[in-house]
Enzyme design. Structure first.
Site, PDB file in Angstrom:
ATOM      1  N   CYS A 107     -11.537  -0.237  20.784  1.00 33.14           N
ATOM      2  CA  CYS A 107     -11.999  -0.866  22.026  1.00 33.14           C
ATOM      3  C   CYS A 107     -13.306  -1.617  21.822  1.00 33.14           C
ATOM      4  O   CYS A 107     -13.634  -2.551  22.562  1.00 33.14           O
ATOM      5  CB  CYS A 107     -12.165   0.189  23.116  1.00 33.14           C
ATOM      6  SG  CYS A 107     -13.579   1.315  22.856  1.00 33.14           S
ATOM      7  N   CYS A 115       0.842  -1.199   0.000  1.00 33.92           N
ATOM      8  CA  CYS A 115       0.000   0.000   0.000  1.00 33.92           C
ATOM      9  C   CYS A 115       0.875   1.247   0.000  1.00 33.92           C
ATOM     10  O   CYS A 115       2.059   1.199   0.361  1.00 33.92           O
ATOM     11  CB  CYS A 115      -0.894  -0.037   1.239  1.00 33.92           C
ATOM     12  SG  CYS A 115      -1.842   1.459   1.550  1.00 33.92           S
ATOM     13  N   CYS A 159     -16.657   2.297  22.749  1.00 32.33           N
ATOM     14  CA  CYS A 159     -16.763   3.747  22.898  1.00 32.33           C
ATOM     15  C   CYS A 159     -17.687   4.348  21.840  1.00 32.33           C
ATOM     16  O   CYS A 159     -18.142   3.678  20.913  1.00 32.33           O
ATOM     17  CB  CYS A 159     -15.383   4.393  22.820  1.00 32.33           C
ATOM     18  SG  CYS A 159     -14.646   4.356  21.164  1.00 32.33           S
ATOM     19  N   THR A 167       0.653   3.531   2.103  1.00 34.37           N
ATOM     20  CA  THR A 167       1.063   3.712   3.500  1.00 34.37           C
ATOM     21  C   THR A 167       2.297   2.882   3.814  1.00 34.37           C
ATOM     22  O   THR A 167       3.202   3.329   4.534  1.00 34.37           O
ATOM     23  CB  THR A 167      -0.088   3.332   4.441  1.00 34.37           C
ATOM     24  OG1 THR A 167      -1.219   4.148   4.148  1.00 34.37           O
ATOM     25  CG2 THR A 167       0.314   3.535   5.900  1.00 34.37           C
ATOM     26  N   HIS A 226       5.221   4.778   2.605  1.00 33.79           N
ATOM     27  CA  HIS A 226       5.572   5.850   3.547  1.00 33.79           C
ATOM     28  C   HIS A 226       6.334   5.278   4.746  1.00 33.79           C
ATOM     29  O   HIS A 226       7.311   5.875   5.219  1.00 33.79           O
ATOM     30  CB  HIS A 226       4.310   6.556   4.037  1.00 33.79           C
ATOM     31  CG  HIS A 226       3.693   7.490   3.037  1.00 33.79           C
ATOM     32  ND1 HIS A 226       4.385   8.541   2.472  1.00 33.79           N
ATOM     33  CD2 HIS A 226       2.445   7.537   2.505  1.00 33.79           C
ATOM     34  CE1 HIS A 226       3.594   9.200   1.645  1.00 33.79           C
ATOM     35  NE2 HIS A 226       2.407   8.611   1.643  1.00 33.79           N
ATOM     36  N   ILE A 235      -2.128  11.131   2.519  1.00 31.89           N
ATOM     37  CA  ILE A 235      -1.416  11.346   3.781  1.00 31.89           C
ATOM     38  C   ILE A 235      -0.179  12.210   3.545  1.00 31.89           C
ATOM     39  O   ILE A 235       0.646  11.915   2.680  1.00 31.89           O
ATOM     40  CB  ILE A 235      -1.015  10.000   4.412  1.00 31.89           C
ATOM     41  CG1 ILE A 235      -2.260   9.229   4.847  1.00 31.89           C
ATOM     42  CG2 ILE A 235      -0.090  10.211   5.593  1.00 31.89           C
ATOM     43  CD1 ILE A 235      -1.959   7.854   5.374  1.00 31.89           C
ATOM     44  N   ASP A 274      -2.327  13.508 -13.078  1.00 28.21           N
ATOM     45  CA  ASP A 274      -1.119  12.814 -12.622  1.00 28.21           C
ATOM     46  C   ASP A 274       0.005  13.150 -13.594  1.00 28.21           C
ATOM     47  O   ASP A 274      -0.234  13.297 -14.797  1.00 28.21           O
ATOM     48  CB  ASP A 274      -1.355  11.301 -12.582  1.00 28.21           C
ATOM     49  CG  ASP A 274      -0.286  10.565 -11.800  1.00 28.21           C
ATOM     50  OD1 ASP A 274      -0.596  10.079 -10.692  1.00 28.21           O
ATOM     51  OD2 ASP A 274       0.855  10.463 -12.291  1.00 28.21           O
TER      52      ASP A 274
END
Length: 344
Positions: free
Chosen positions: A92, A40, A95, A42, A45, A263, A195
């Site tokens: 969790c 990916c 929440c 990410t 990175h 990102i 691009d």
């Protein structure tokens, strides 16, 4: 087995293939034998030291599929041997944010392959509730695309795309190409992609873009021409470049929307004309990862061949060649996705 092979990123740009202990699972967990893991943006990175550097050494990898090798004593809904994809976002579960499918805002959130060891390894342990069973009709190569497709599903959902809305997408890499295909599925038109790579622009046109611009000097004129002089209803930044984020606002029509997706390094900011945004009723929305129902929707779309995947499944490397796979990415623009084949 007490040991497994894993690609450990020990420092930026340096993988080490190691024999490490097979993860121990708890009563609510399953052990997944990984078959395929995609690389990916990410991961790139992380590899380059721009993201999650404080987590090294780390086994990255979060776009994966596999089979259940072992299950915890309290797991009843998944059988050993079942094929699965995995929602990588571990909150969790109780929440406000988890209940509203906003797991990344949970105070306890971690992500497989980003905040904890992931799937560039033979096995990975996960909470059983995040494993999504799949049938035998879809290949591992396509199945490993579920997580990135879930990301564009979520981005479209967050942006509230309507039929006939015009869209500009910055970036024609793998995620930009998926954004193009997602926009076609929800009825956006026209779809304009930008691009610097002419090859990737061509691939975006083949994937369904109405126009692909590789010369930045032509972009604004093209957007205005194709939108009747208004500007785009929605601009999606999927590169992670501050200057492109700034440009996105300039391409958006009055009352339009900028989707924050790419990102950037921590602390990056862009100036926003407050008065213009207020008077024109502009908006922006962030989105980064598919989770919960996004994963199920992505799997359904892939199972019914709603995405062109040929350009995403051509490049495959074995686990012991992962360093080469990462280092050669820039030389292979025709490979929209590179996958690591870990088990047959």
């Amino acid at each position: 087995m007490s040991k497994m092979r894993a690609a450990v990123l020990t420092a930026p740009k340096r993988f080490e293939l190691r024999e490490v202990p097979v993860p121990i699972i708890g009563p609510e967990d399953v052990l997944v034998r990984v078959t395929r893991t995609g690389i990916c943006g990410t991961d790139i990175h992380i590899f380059n030291g721009h993201y999650a550097a404080d987590k090294l050494p780390l086994v990255p990898g979060h776009e994966f599929c596999g089979t259940i090798a072992e299950r915890g004593e309290n797991v009843r809904h998944l059988a050993v041997g079942a094929r699965v994809v995995v929602d990588i976002n571990i909150g969790c579960g109780n929440c406000f944010w988890c209940r509203h499918n906003e797991v990344l805002n949970c105070a306890e959130v971690t992500q497989i392959g980003i905040g904890r060891d992931g799937a560039f390894a033979e096995f990975v342990a996960i909470p059983a509730r995040l494993a999504i069973p799949v049938g035998a009709s879809i290949s591992d190569e396509i199945l490993a695309l579920t997580e990135p497709v879930a990301c564009v599903v979520r981005a479209a959902r967050k942006a509230r795309i309507s039929f006939g809305q015009s869209v500009v997408i910055f970036g024609a890499g793998p995620i930009g190409n998926l954004h193009v295909q997602m926009m076609r599925l929800v009825g956006a038109a026209p779809i304009i992609i930008a691009d610097l790579s002419a090859d990737r622009c061509r691939m975006a046109l083949e994937a369904g873009a109405d126009s692909a611009i590789s010369d930045p000097a032509e972009l604004k004129a093209t957007v205005l021409r194709m939108t009747g002089g208004l500007g785009a209803d929605i601009v999606i930044e999927s590169v992670g470049n501050r200057k492109l984020y700034e440009q996105a606002f300039d391409l958006t029509r009055r009352g339009g929307h900028v989707a924050f997706f790419g990102i950037t390094p921590p602390g990056e900011t862009v100036p926003i004309d407050i008065l213009r945004t207020v008077l024109e009723e502009g908006s922006l929305k962030g989105s980064v990862a598919g989770m919960g129902q996004d994963m199920y929707d992505a799997l359904t779309l892939l199972s019914h061949n709603r995405f062109r995947t040929d350009d995403f499944t051509k490049a495959s490397y074995p686990l012991d060649a992962i360093q080469e796979a990462f280092e050669s990415l820039g030389d292979r623009p025709q490979d929209l996705k590179t996958q690591i084949a870990i088990a047959a």
